[in-house]
Design an enzyme around this catalytic site. Structure first.
Site, PDB file in Angstrom:
ATOM      1  N   HIS A   1       8.022  -4.424  -3.256  1.00 13.00           N
ATOM      2  CA  HIS A   1       8.386  -3.006  -3.163  1.00 13.00           C
ATOM      3  C   HIS A   1       8.983  -2.479  -4.462  1.00 13.00           C
ATOM      4  O   HIS A   1       8.836  -1.299  -4.777  1.00 13.00           O
ATOM      5  CB  HIS A   1       9.317  -2.765  -1.973  1.00 13.00           C
TER       6      HIS A   1
ATOM      7  N   TRP B   1      -2.695  -2.219   0.923  1.00 12.25           N
ATOM      8  CA  TRP B   1      -1.276  -2.589   0.918  1.00 12.25           C
ATOM      9  C   TRP B   1      -0.954  -3.486   2.116  1.00 12.25           C
ATOM     10  O   TRP B   1      -0.240  -4.478   1.990  1.00 12.25           O
ATOM     11  CB  TRP B   1      -0.396  -1.340   0.917  1.00 12.25           C
ATOM     12  N   TRP B   2      -1.467  -3.132   3.286  1.00 10.24           N
ATOM     13  CA  TRP B   2      -1.242  -3.959   4.475  1.00 10.24           C
ATOM     14  C   TRP B   2      -1.749  -5.379   4.248  1.00 10.24           C
ATOM     15  O   TRP B   2      -1.064  -6.346   4.585  1.00 10.24           O
ATOM     16  CB  TRP B   2      -1.949  -3.374   5.686  1.00 10.24           C
TER      17      TRP B   2
END
Length: 104
Positions: free
Chosen positions: A22, A76-77
């Site tokens: 992140h 992203w997942w």
């Protein structure tokens, strides 16, 4: 402006990996979120339970949870699936939370 909250579950021992990913959030994902009304997005970790608590300020009707069909979000997942609890499509298992108090 809506305030949305939800919880997710991080796999044990993955705090640093989650934080690092992140910290290097993809610019295209950030642009997508902002373009879809997400003006603020915070995620907190309860290390005792590995529960992630997410909070968003969103203008309009949607939020990040409404971007499931977007290719950037799907990518992203897939990138995050190895460190958290996910559904069969690799989306995070996400449980909406009801706001029961707000002080301005």
């Amino acid at each position: 402006m809506q305030r949305l909250a939800f919880k997710m579950k991080l796999n044990r021992g993955q705090k640093e990996v989650y934080k690092n990913r992140h910290d290097e959030l993809w610019p295209e994902l950030k642009v997508l979120l902002k373009a879809n009304g997400v003006s603020e997005y915070s995620i907190f970790l309860d290390e005792e339970t590995s529960t992630l608590f997410a909070f968003q300020k969103v203008s309009g009707e949607g939020g990040s949870q409404d971007l499931a069909s977007n290719d950037i979000v799907k990518k992203w997942w897939d990138f995050m699936a190895d460190i958290m609890e996910v559904n069969p499509d690799n989306s995070p298992i996400s449980i909406p939370l009801e706001e029961v108090f707000f002080m301005k």
